[in-house]
Design an enzyme around this catalytic site. Structure first.
Site, PDB file in Angstrom:
ATOM      1  N   ASP A  29       0.848  -1.197   0.000  1.00 21.52           N
ATOM      2  CA  ASP A  29       0.000   0.000   0.000  1.00 21.52           C
ATOM      3  C   ASP A  29       0.887   1.252   0.000  1.00 21.52           C
ATOM      4  O   ASP A  29       1.893   1.318   0.702  1.00 21.52           O
ATOM      5  CB  ASP A  29      -0.906  -0.007   1.236  1.00 21.52           C
ATOM      6  CG  ASP A  29      -2.041   1.000   1.122  1.00 21.52           C
ATOM      7  OD1 ASP A  29      -3.200   0.564   1.032  1.00 21.52           O
ATOM      8  OD2 ASP A  29      -1.772   2.226   1.120  1.00 21.52           O
ATOM      9  N   ILE A  30       0.492   2.236  -0.765  1.00 24.28           N
ATOM     10  CA  ILE A  30       1.302   3.461  -0.914  1.00 24.28           C
ATOM     11  C   ILE A  30       1.244   4.342   0.339  1.00 24.28           C
ATOM     12  O   ILE A  30       2.134   5.181   0.560  1.00 24.28           O
ATOM     13  CB  ILE A  30       0.843   4.239  -2.176  1.00 24.28           C
ATOM     14  CG1 ILE A  30       1.961   5.133  -2.691  1.00 24.28           C
ATOM     15  CG2 ILE A  30      -0.433   5.019  -1.922  1.00 24.28           C
ATOM     16  CD1 ILE A  30       1.735   5.631  -4.105  1.00 24.28           C
ATOM     17  N   GLU A  88     -12.052   4.105  -1.330  1.00 23.37           N
ATOM     18  CA  GLU A  88     -11.155   4.918  -2.153  1.00 23.37           C
ATOM     19  C   GLU A  88     -10.982   4.334  -3.557  1.00 23.37           C
ATOM     20  O   GLU A  88     -10.969   5.086  -4.540  1.00 23.37           O
ATOM     21  CB  GLU A  88      -9.799   5.019  -1.442  1.00 23.37           C
ATOM     22  CG  GLU A  88      -8.857   6.026  -2.045  1.00 23.37           C
ATOM     23  CD  GLU A  88      -7.495   6.038  -1.341  1.00 23.37           C
ATOM     24  OE1 GLU A  88      -7.444   5.880  -0.098  1.00 23.37           O
ATOM     25  OE2 GLU A  88      -6.491   6.183  -2.044  1.00 23.37           O
ATOM     26  N   HIS A  93     -10.466  -5.445  -2.985  1.00 22.94           N
ATOM     27  CA  HIS A  93      -9.144  -5.685  -2.408  1.00 22.94           C
ATOM     28  C   HIS A  93      -9.249  -5.961  -0.921  1.00 22.94           C
ATOM     29  O   HIS A  93     -10.176  -5.503  -0.258  1.00 22.94           O
ATOM     30  CB  HIS A  93      -8.192  -4.504  -2.654  1.00 22.94           C
ATOM     31  CG  HIS A  93      -8.711  -3.179  -2.210  1.00 22.94           C
ATOM     32  ND1 HIS A  93      -9.643  -2.446  -2.931  1.00 22.94           N
ATOM     33  CD2 HIS A  93      -8.457  -2.438  -1.105  1.00 22.94           C
ATOM     34  CE1 HIS A  93      -9.919  -1.327  -2.293  1.00 22.94           C
ATOM     35  NE2 HIS A  93      -9.212  -1.296  -1.168  1.00 22.94           N
ATOM     36  N   HIS A  95      -6.978  -5.557   2.570  1.00 20.22           N
ATOM     37  CA  HIS A  95      -5.782  -4.992   3.209  1.00 20.22           C
ATOM     38  C   HIS A  95      -5.209  -6.045   4.152  1.00 20.22           C
ATOM     39  O   HIS A  95      -5.954  -6.624   4.963  1.00 20.22           O
ATOM     40  CB  HIS A  95      -6.143  -3.771   4.070  1.00 20.22           C
ATOM     41  CG  HIS A  95      -6.668  -2.601   3.314  1.00 20.22           C
ATOM     42  ND1 HIS A  95      -5.933  -1.457   3.099  1.00 20.22           N
ATOM     43  CD2 HIS A  95      -7.871  -2.369   2.730  1.00 20.22           C
ATOM     44  CE1 HIS A  95      -6.657  -0.566   2.430  1.00 20.22           C
ATOM     45  NE2 HIS A  95      -7.840  -1.095   2.197  1.00 20.22           N
TER      46      HIS A  95
HETATM   47  P1  AMP Z   1      -9.874   1.672   0.246  1.00 21.82           P
HETATM   48  O1  AMP Z   1     -10.468   1.681  -1.138  1.00 21.82           O
HETATM   49  O2  AMP Z   1     -10.569   2.617   1.177  1.00 21.82           O
HETATM   50  O3  AMP Z   1      -9.807   0.262   0.813  1.00 21.82           O
HETATM   51  O4  AMP Z   1      -8.378   2.211   0.152  1.00 21.82           O
HETATM   52  C1  AMP Z   1      -7.577   1.994  -0.983  1.00 21.82           C
HETATM   53  C2  AMP Z   1      -6.140   1.800  -0.589  1.00 21.82           C
HETATM   54  O5  AMP Z   1      -5.360   1.814  -1.784  1.00 21.82           O
HETATM   55  C3  AMP Z   1      -5.555   2.893   0.325  1.00 21.82           C
HETATM   56  O6  AMP Z   1      -4.992   2.282   1.480  1.00 21.82           O
HETATM   57  C4  AMP Z   1      -4.466   3.558  -0.538  1.00 21.82           C
HETATM   58  O7  AMP Z   1      -3.341   3.956   0.203  1.00 21.82           O
HETATM   59  C5  AMP Z   1      -4.151   2.452  -1.525  1.00 21.82           C
HETATM   60  N1  AMP Z   1      -3.619   2.933  -2.806  1.00 21.82           N
HETATM   61  C6  AMP Z   1      -4.180   3.865  -3.620  1.00 21.82           C
HETATM   62  N2  AMP Z   1      -3.419   4.050  -4.715  1.00 21.82           N
HETATM   63  C7  AMP Z   1      -2.345   3.222  -4.583  1.00 21.82           C
HETATM   64  C8  AMP Z   1      -1.201   2.961  -5.378  1.00 21.82           C
HETATM   65  N3  AMP Z   1      -0.991   3.584  -6.547  1.00 21.82           N
HETATM   66  N4  AMP Z   1      -0.305   2.049  -4.930  1.00 21.82           N
HETATM   67  C9  AMP Z   1      -0.518   1.407  -3.756  1.00 21.82           C
HETATM   68  N5  AMP Z   1      -1.580   1.609  -2.967  1.00 21.82           N
HETATM   69  C10 AMP Z   1      -2.490   2.509  -3.361  1.00 21.82           C
END
Ligand code: AMP
Length: 129
Positions: A29-30, A88, A93, A95
């Site tokens: 995760d970024i 987001e 996905h 975590h």
């Molecule tokens: P959520 O959709 O709320 O489960 O969160 C999406 C997750 O994706 C967040 O923790 C972000 O930090 C992560 N994220 C978004 N863009 C990227 C990326 N380009 N590379 C890695 N992680 C990402």
């Protein structure tokens, strides 16, 4: 427009790959909650995790299990917390977050159960299962 995670799978956006097979991809995760915070995704773009067909959902969790074991071995953490959010990025996905204490994954304050309302709600949900 492909999701940002599809763009990662296709190599259009860089990622730190942790594991991969034909149907799944795992990467860091970024914005990590803890070091090693990993996202596990199906390569096929589906919005909500529970929109996946049962066999694909099971396969995703099995893939996540392999990644979680590797994360635990590498980080020496006590537990790998698994969380599904999805607000987001609309691409299913999981975590995976290495933790050693509850404080490593803060949970917001929780309410007290109203048993009368809870019984009615439970019954209504049960009727839909
Ligand atoms: P959520 O959709 O709320 O489960 O969160 C999406 C997750 O994706 C967040 O923790 C972000 O930090 C992560 N994220 C978004 N863009 C990227 C990326 N380009 N590379 C890695 N992680 C990402």
């Amino acid at each position: 427009m492909a999701s940002i995670f599809t763009q990662i799978v296709q190599g259009e956006i860089p990622s730190h790959r942790v594991h991969e097979d034909e149907a799944h991809y795992a990467f860091l995760d970024i914005n990590p909650v803890q070091p090693g915070h990993t996202l596990v995704i199906p390569k096929r773009e589906v919005d909500e995790l529970f929109d996946l067909p049962a066999d694909e959902l099971a396969a995703l969790w099995q893939f996540a299990q392999v990644v979680a074991a590797a994360l635990k071995a590498e980080t020496g953490c006590a537990r790998v917390v698994s969380v599904v959010v999805g607000y987001e990025v609309p691409h299913a996905h999981i975590h995976l977050i290495p933790t050693s204490h509850l404080e490593d994954f803060p949970i917001p304050p929780r309410g007290t159960l109203d048993h009368t309302a809870a019984a009615a709600l439970a019954a209504r949900v049960h009727a839909r299962t």
